[in-house]
Design an enzyme around this catalytic site. Structure first.
Site, mmCIF file in Angstrom:
data_model
loop_
_atom_site.group_PDB
_atom_site.id
_atom_site.type_symbol
_atom_site.label_atom_id
_atom_site.label_comp_id
_atom_site.label_asym_id
_atom_site.label_seq_id
_atom_site.Cartn_x
_atom_site.Cartn_y
_atom_site.Cartn_z
ATOM 1 N N THR A 173 32.353 33.162 52.110
ATOM 2 C CA THR A 173 33.641 33.033 51.473
ATOM 3 C C THR A 173 34.455 32.155 52.399
ATOM 4 O O THR A 173 34.132 32.032 53.571
ATOM 5 C CB THR A 173 34.291 34.435 51.371
ATOM 6 O OG1 THR A 173 33.377 35.308 50.741
ATOM 7 C CG2 THR A 173 35.582 34.411 50.591
ATOM 8 N N ARG B 143 29.045 38.836 37.486
ATOM 9 C CA ARG B 143 29.541 39.700 38.562
ATOM 10 C C ARG B 143 30.800 39.096 39.192
ATOM 11 O O ARG B 143 30.845 37.930 39.537
ATOM 12 C CB ARG B 143 28.444 39.858 39.613
ATOM 13 C CG ARG B 143 28.852 40.659 40.848
ATOM 14 C CD ARG B 143 29.207 39.759 42.017
ATOM 15 N NE ARG B 143 29.421 40.541 43.242
ATOM 16 C CZ ARG B 143 29.826 39.993 44.385
ATOM 17 N NH1 ARG B 143 30.030 38.701 44.467
ATOM 18 N NH2 ARG B 143 30.024 40.757 45.439
ATOM 19 N N VAL B 144 31.829 39.908 39.331
ATOM 20 C CA VAL B 144 33.058 39.513 40.003
ATOM 21 C C VAL B 144 33.167 40.307 41.300
ATOM 22 O O VAL B 144 33.035 41.529 41.298
ATOM 23 C CB VAL B 144 34.291 39.798 39.114
ATOM 24 C CG1 VAL B 144 35.573 39.399 39.833
ATOM 25 C CG2 VAL B 144 34.168 39.061 37.785
ATOM 26 N N GLY B 145 33.370 39.609 42.388
ATOM 27 C CA GLY B 145 33.537 40.268 43.685
ATOM 28 C C GLY B 145 35.000 40.450 44.020
ATOM 29 O O GLY B 145 35.873 40.446 43.143
ATOM 30 N N GLY C 211 31.672 42.301 48.517
ATOM 31 C CA GLY C 211 32.900 42.413 47.742
ATOM 32 C C GLY C 211 33.108 43.771 47.119
ATOM 33 O O GLY C 211 34.244 44.260 47.028
#
Lengths: 338, 338
Positions: free
Chosen positions: B206, B234-236, B260
């Site tokens: 990141t 997928r959302v972190g 995440g």
């Protein structure tokens, strides 16, 4: 490290309740359970008929009965939360599942999340379009993927793999929500605004449930169609663990309803839990502080319960659809500011 | 209400710094500024060449220079954060923008968020596919929509309306990331697992930045390609205000990198801010507590700074790519465990 030590001592007093012992069972001691649900922060329209108000009460009672039946039989708080929210999702009067609001394209995009207070595992889905009960898919995200949030087409692909019930998007539509949408769309077009105007109370709406089971485990869940005429794949607080939903056996469970952006900015549900943990506040004190000192008047409301089964609701809207039951025999349905 | 009173007194000591007074300016007093950035929690591979390590250092230095130039000239912390992260997004060596990891379909889905500590406004985008600099779109969500999070095709439609720079999805690809993806894909296929395995340090990554400007305003931002071979939309934590990004002039700014899901469950960035506010902990104490007592060893790291310009980084990974500068002349580049 005095603070850390102090915290360790405080935290030690908050260990989760253990499952009933053999001695408890022998003595036929019934462990406490409790459940609280909401059908959204907001008051009924001033022109609502007695029949319309009764239909709302009946819907809340049916959902509460589904959850209390699970808990009274010794079932888990996760099962109770899922069962309760499925009833509310299927009820056309609440903004979740069938009866969800329309987005700017005249369709429905649904969000939901669920959290297990015994593990701090959580799952959420955002922007699903054909999943009959989004709360069930959120639970599968929690238990089957190792992730916490799936969004959009990916969440739909996961639904296919999980073989959950699917329906056409149009099956979520109701005439009431279509009429609301037409009204909001006309207003927003007249205002010609890119920035969406602050939501009116009847534009928001969410359903949620928090339960404590006989084993002392807390679970919380939330499900919504979002806000009327929402644009651009807007995601509110409902699918986001810590914003709209939180559960921790050591403190409390929370489900929120209101202006989602505000609940995200303040990590509202998690903040209540953290204040209980770090300031030794009661759930009532912590919820009052977050709703009345951190959020703005009218932003919304929360339901919650703590590890002792104490049920709390706090809202700064003119009302909130809500209901509660527990092992002492309470069975309590409220609408508006009652 | 003793607690509330106590809190009110404590909070009064945390009011944001005011802009420099006329007297300050007359005396030619330079107000402090500070900036800290990261290029992800994790250590360089054991077989990295000196040239590869130097390229990482050069990339961090270029980004730091972009941000410090804004702040030294009296620019805003929001401008500094956006400028810094744009450089990191454009650098192929970091997992954001050009150089983002591949998802399970061999494409790129980018997440970013930004937060303004002076207003608690925030903006995030999840799963964008053609936006050259997602941090810039996140800032537009904050300033132009009244929402906090836009996901998927809706976020792309918003990008079109905002006329931000667009690129083909394939332009984010690099051969290094493709090779990583092929390796992970083969492993996960061999394991035949639906549940994604815990990420390896080189699978996560990141970029982020936190800045304090001369006016005393704190801003924070985060941007990422997510994790290699991610599935199902997928959302972190990176696009989620309170999980991966937080800023509050009264306390601190934070940007996180790591697993995440863990940062979401614990509202990690917001939790650090809340601990400073409610327990009077320093940023270092609060960050140490969240990373080392609440999260698991190896979950990741954070960078942050407080309202006095004190810079902190804490990580439980073997290393973290990071850099810091401030008005005292500090210009500090670190990789690995340095």
């Amino acid at each position: 490290m005095r603070h850390t030590l102090l915290f360790t001592i405080l935290f030690a007093s908050f260990v989760p309740q253990m499952p009933a012992t053999a001695a408890d069972q022998k003595a036929n001691v019934t462990r406490k359970w409790a459940i609280v649900l909401h059908g959204g922060a907001g008051a009924p329209p001033a022109n609502a008929t007695p029949q319309q108000l009764q239909a709302r009460r009946d819907g809340l009672a049916a959902a509460l009965t589904a959850g209390r039946t699970v808990l009274a039989a010794g079932g888990s708080s996760l099962d109770a939360v899922e069962a309760t929210i499925r009833v509310l999702e299927d009820d056309p009067l609440f903004n979740a599942g069938h009866g969800a609001v329309f987005n700017s394209e005249g369709e429905h995009e649904l969000d939901a999340s669920i959290m297990d207070g015994s593990t701090l595992d959580g799952g959420g889905v955002a922007g699903v379009r054909t999943v009959k009960n989004p709360i069930t898919l959120a639970r599968r995200v929690m238990t089957e993927t190792g992730h916490v949030l799936l969004a959009g087409p990916g969440a739909e692909a996961f639904a296919t793999q999980q073989n959950v019930d699917r329906v056409p998007n149009a099956s979520f539509s109701t005439e009431l929500r279509r009429a609301e949408w037409e009204k909001v769309r006309a207003q927003e077009a007249a205002e010609n605004a890119l920035r969406q105007q602050p939501a009116k109370p009847w534009q928001i709406g969410t359903v949620g449930c928090v339960a404590l089971d006989k084993a002392g485990n807390i679970a919380a869940g939330t499900s919504t169609g979002g806000r009327t005429n929402k644009k651009f794949g807007r995601v509110g607080d409902s699918p986001i663990i810590s914003a709209g939903t939180y559960a921790d056996n050591a403190t409390c469970g929370i489900s929120a309803s209101g202006i989602g952006e505000q609940f995200i900015r303040h990590a509202a549900a998690a903040q209540i839990s953290l204040l209980m943990q770090h300031r030794e506040w009661s759930l009532q004190q912590a919820a009052d502080y977050v709703l009345k000192q951190r959020l703005r008047p009218g932003d919304g409301g929360i339901i919650g319960l703590d590890r002792s089964g104490m049920i709390v609701w706090v809202f700064t809207t003119p009302g909130m659809y809500r209901a509660a039951a527990d092992s002492s025999g309470r069975f309590d349905i409220r609408i508006g500011s009652e």
